[in-house]
Scaffold this active site. Structure first.
Site, PDB file in Angstrom:
ATOM      1  CG  ASP A   7       9.418 -19.547 -33.583  1.00 35.06           C
ATOM      2  OD1 ASP A   7      10.488 -19.521 -34.467  1.00 35.06           O
ATOM      3  OD2 ASP A   7       9.624 -20.591 -32.736  1.00 35.06           O
ATOM      4  CG  ASP A 102      10.221 -23.676 -36.229  1.00 32.81           C
ATOM      5  OD1 ASP A 102      10.695 -23.890 -35.113  1.00 32.81           O
ATOM      6  OD2 ASP A 102      10.410 -22.982 -37.141  1.00 32.81           O
ATOM      7  CD  GLU A 103      11.250 -18.880 -37.904  1.00 33.47           C
ATOM      8  OE1 GLU A 103      11.956 -19.421 -38.599  1.00 33.47           O
ATOM      9  OE2 GLU A 103      11.376 -17.618 -37.492  1.00 33.47           O
TER      10      GLU A 103
END
Lengths: 172, 146
Positions: A7, A102-103
């Site tokens: 993340d 974003d993960e």
């Protein structure tokens, strides 16, 4: 069968910092479309108590008092950097599941259990050098636990230097 | 609201599917086409030619005249690879005192030096406590005339 959740830290803020080193260490927020509300806050801003999605008009005074730098969002940039991060992460495992901008989950089945933390560190170093984005890595037996491990790594509740492997901890 | 574009107008290198431009074996002439036309010598892709590590490559607009001796002029588009480990003699984008600058990186007698390529500019020797971060290594520069 360990799973990693990688993340990015304060993603939109980190994207801005990657191209403007002057923003490092300073309180920065990224505002949503039309500069409506805060959609990303640096750790310095979080420490001031600003909540996620805080409307800009509500925090403007606080921003002035504490020198918070507010930036309009640049989704073209964030999308591009996200694609780079995900493309690089795909080289670290045969099975990748992109979960959000974003993960992403990486399947670590078959990897040497003793060196998962070191692997996580390699992932962090690579993404930071190649794209300039800081990330944390959480490793556990399920996706939910991996997300929790990532949270622990990020908030420094467990693990070390942004990597937390729940498999390193006993059941008791 | 302050713009999020940095003064260098750093743009992420967006690598789109490239068009292969055939490199023909002979000059273009009027008249009967050569049978050799079917035997194209090679295809040149500028992306392949300029970009080695797509995910770590960015375009940076050069500003100023401090690197003219290296063939980098104001307004040129630099191809910057962040995956490379900088070596002494490389042209790099460096972060010095929170600012981005293009210079030749040199280490000499245990000192880290940022060298301009223009006699009108001074080289910068890093002092104790001063932090240098290499943002990326410049692998090529491009200039458009038209």
């Amino acid at each position: 069968m360990p799973i990693a959740l990688v993340d990015c830290n304060n993603f939109y803020v980190s994207c801005e910092r990657a191209f403007n080193p002057e923003l490092e260490g300073k309180p920065v927020v990224v505002l949503s479309n039309n500069d409506g509300c805060a959609v990303a806050r640096s750790n310095e801003v979080k420490a001031l108590g600003v909540k996620m999605a805080e409307p800009w008009f509500k925090m403007e005074q606080l921003a002035k008092r504490h020198g918070i730098i507010a930036l309009s969002s640049n989704y073209a940039l964030y999308g591009d950097l996200s694609a780079r991060v995900m493309s690089l992460l795909s080289t670290f495992s045969p099975k990748q599941e992109i979960y959000s901008i974003d993960e992403c989950f990486l399947d670590l089945d078959g990897f040497d259990l003793q060196s998962l933390v070191a692997y996580g560190q390699t992932i962090r170093r690579t993404i930071k050098q190649y794209v300039g984005i800081p990330v944390c890595v959480g490793i556990a037996e399920t996706k939910t636990l991996a997300k929790l491990a990532n949270h622990c790594a990020k908030k420094r509740l467990a693990g070390r230097d942004g990597v937390c492997d729940f498999g390193r901890y006993s059941d008791t | 609201m302050s713009s999020s574009l940095h003064q260098f107008i750093i743009a992420a290198a967006i690598v789109t599917p490239f068009a292969h431009i055939p490199l023909f074996a002979h000059k273009v002439e009027a008249g009967f086409p050569s049978p050799a036309d079917d035997y194209i010598e090679g295809r040149l892709s500028l992306d392949e030619h300029l970009i080695q590590h797509r995910d770590a490559t960015f375009f940076v607009r050069a500003k100023g005249h401090s690197m003219m001796g290296a063939g980098i002029f104001d307004g040129d588009l630099l191809v910057v690879d962040r995956s490379l480990t900088p070596a002494s003699g490389d042209i790099v984008i460096a972060v010095l005192d929170a600012e981005l600058t293009v210079k030749r990186l040199v280490w000499r007698d245990g000192l880290v030096i940022l060298k301009p390529e223009n006699p009108d500019f001074q080289e910068m020797v890093l002092k104790d406590g001063q932090e240098l971060q290499v943002w990326g290594v410049v692998t090529s520069t491009t200039k458009k005339f038209n």
